[in-house]
Design an enzyme around this catalytic site. Structure first.
Site, PDB file in Angstrom:
ATOM      1  N   SER A  77      14.292 -26.148  42.931  1.00 16.67           N
ATOM      2  CA  SER A  77      12.423 -25.917  42.509  1.00 16.67           C
ATOM      3  C   SER A  77      12.467 -24.610  43.011  1.00 16.67           C
ATOM      4  O   SER A  77      11.904 -23.857  41.917  1.00 16.67           O
ATOM      5  CB  SER A  77      12.007 -27.733  42.991  1.00 16.67           C
ATOM      6  OG  SER A  77      11.956 -27.498  44.335  1.00 16.67           O
ATOM      7  N   LYS A 196      19.893 -34.328  50.112  1.00 16.84           N
ATOM      8  CA  LYS A 196      18.620 -33.730  50.641  1.00 16.84           C
ATOM      9  C   LYS A 196      16.905 -33.580  49.867  1.00 16.84           C
ATOM     10  O   LYS A 196      17.049 -34.416  48.991  1.00 16.84           O
ATOM     11  CB  LYS A 196      18.849 -32.169  49.637  1.00 16.84           C
ATOM     12  CG  LYS A 196      17.229 -31.624  50.256  1.00 16.84           C
ATOM     13  CD  LYS A 196      17.257 -30.071  49.147  1.00 16.84           C
ATOM     14  CE  LYS A 196      15.696 -29.868  49.004  1.00 16.84           C
ATOM     15  NZ  LYS A 196      15.336 -29.223  48.265  1.00 16.84           N
ATOM     16  N   SER A 198      13.176 -34.401  49.947  1.00 15.10           N
ATOM     17  CA  SER A 198      12.143 -33.870  49.869  1.00 15.10           C
ATOM     18  C   SER A 198      11.168 -34.974  49.807  1.00 15.10           C
ATOM     19  O   SER A 198       9.899 -34.242  49.820  1.00 15.10           O
ATOM     20  CB  SER A 198      12.243 -32.832  48.819  1.00 15.10           C
ATOM     21  OG  SER A 198      13.326 -31.910  48.775  1.00 15.10           O
ATOM     22  N   GLY A 222      13.807 -32.298  53.635  1.00 12.48           N
ATOM     23  CA  GLY A 222      13.448 -31.076  52.411  1.00 12.48           C
ATOM     24  C   GLY A 222      12.218 -29.971  52.150  1.00 12.48           C
ATOM     25  O   GLY A 222      11.435 -29.710  51.482  1.00 12.48           O
TER      26      GLY A 222
END
Length: 342
Positions: A77, A196, A198, A222
């Site tokens: 992102s 991962k 987040s 994350g």
């Protein structure tokens, strides 16, 4: 990218040769690649005409390469991957591979909405230098993304990927948490090496670590905001936007946790909470284009941005950190009608 006529042969060929060719195995004993460590999620710089600025990208990589990171994450992102064309996504990975130190791991976000597109993107990213694929949850039809559907999706991708797969759950952007039961099932796949997470729920992170403890499966936090707590519960590292601007401190926190210096780790974690919150708030309020950037750059979401260092560095003792770059010439926030959208 792979054409439709190639899809069938790729699927069959990779499936047959997976056990021989997957780089996820470090030895003939079947041990998966070790992804433990700190990774900055690299931003994608853009020019004022909304083209990828490869010169700035290389400049950032050379600066980040001076810190003891395990590797780099691209096309997350923080890299604005939804706003890139397929060819740009591959060109960015190729550029990062060439600019980064050779002894670091390159985790490339290859997630797409369909399983076939994700496999094709993953294969292509392996061809341009990615060491592992970080695959975000498909979310457009999130109401249909049951555990069974997600297990099917990730299993197919991992079956056909020539590089190891890292699961990626980022509910703030997708509105979808990868269910714990799905993670536990997927952790048993020989080509899925870790995750991962987040979401920021350290209880969930601890539960995933606990339930996958019999598998060769690793969890990455994350965010730097809950990095110490994640280490305490068994995570092995983190993908932290804050590492783009305070790389030495994030790596120091890693060392303190790994050596059991929990009192010092707690003090440093406390000092990093406000800077990390500033980065997170900037990402949510201004678009992700400038999060953690060493130099301001054009974003396809919001225009020119720079990392929000001014929000905390004036009074924060971390201000002396050498990774704080000098501003680019333009810091003007340009109107949205001048941004190229996809």
């Amino acid at each position: 990218m792979l054409g439709p006529q190639v899809w069938s042969s790729v699927r069959q060929g990779l499936s047959r040769s997976l056990s021989r060719n997957v780089r996820g195995w470090a030895s003939g004993e079947g041990k998966k690649v070790d992804i433990a460590g700190i990774y900055p999620p690299v931003t994608t710089p853009f020019t004022a005409t909304a083209e990828v600025d490869y010169g700035k990208l290389e400049e950032n990589l050379h600066k980040l390469g001076t810190f003891p990171f395990r590797g780099f994450v691209v096309q997350g992102s923080n890299g604005e991957f939804p706003f890139l064309t397929s060819s740009e996504r591959l060109e960015v990975v190729s550029c990062v591979r060439q600019a980064m130190p050779k002894n670091r791991l390159l985790l490339a976000g290859s997630g797409c909405e369909s399983t076939q597109a994700t496999v094709e993107m993953t294969v292509s990213m392996a061809q341009v230098g990615a060491d592992a694929a970080m695959v975000v949850t498909p979310c457009y039809y999130r109401g249909r993304m049951s555990s069974a559907a997600l297990i099917h999706h990730y299993t197919k991708v991992a079956d056909l990927s020539p590089i190891p797969v890292v699961l990626y759950s980022v509910p703030a952007n997708t509105g979808l948490d990868l269910p714990v039961d799905a993670v536990v099932t997927l952790s048993q796949h020989p080509n899925i090496v870790g995750m991962k997470d987040s979401g920021g729920d350290v209880t969930r992170i601890g539960l995933i670590v606990h339930k996958t403890r019999k598998q060769d499966f690793q969890v990455l936090a994350g965010s730097a905001g809950f990095l110490m707590a994640s280490y305490a519960l068994g995570a092995v590292g983190g993908v932290c936007a804050l590492a783009n601007v305070l790389g030495a401190q994030v790596c120091q926190l890693e060392r303190l946790c790994l050596t059991g210096q929990w009192e010092d780790a707690q003090k440093l974690q406390h000092r990093l909470i406000e800077p990390n919150a500033a980065v997170s708030q900037w990402q949510q309020g201004r678009g992700v284009g400038g999060v953690g950037s060493l130099c301001p750059h054009w974003s396809r979401t919001q225009g020119w941005h720079q990392a929000p260092l001014s929000l905390f560095l004036s009074e924060n003792p971390l201000r002396e950190h050498p990774s704080v770059g000098t501003p680019c010439a333009s810091q003007k926030i340009l109107t949205l009608d001048k941004v190229r959208h996809y």
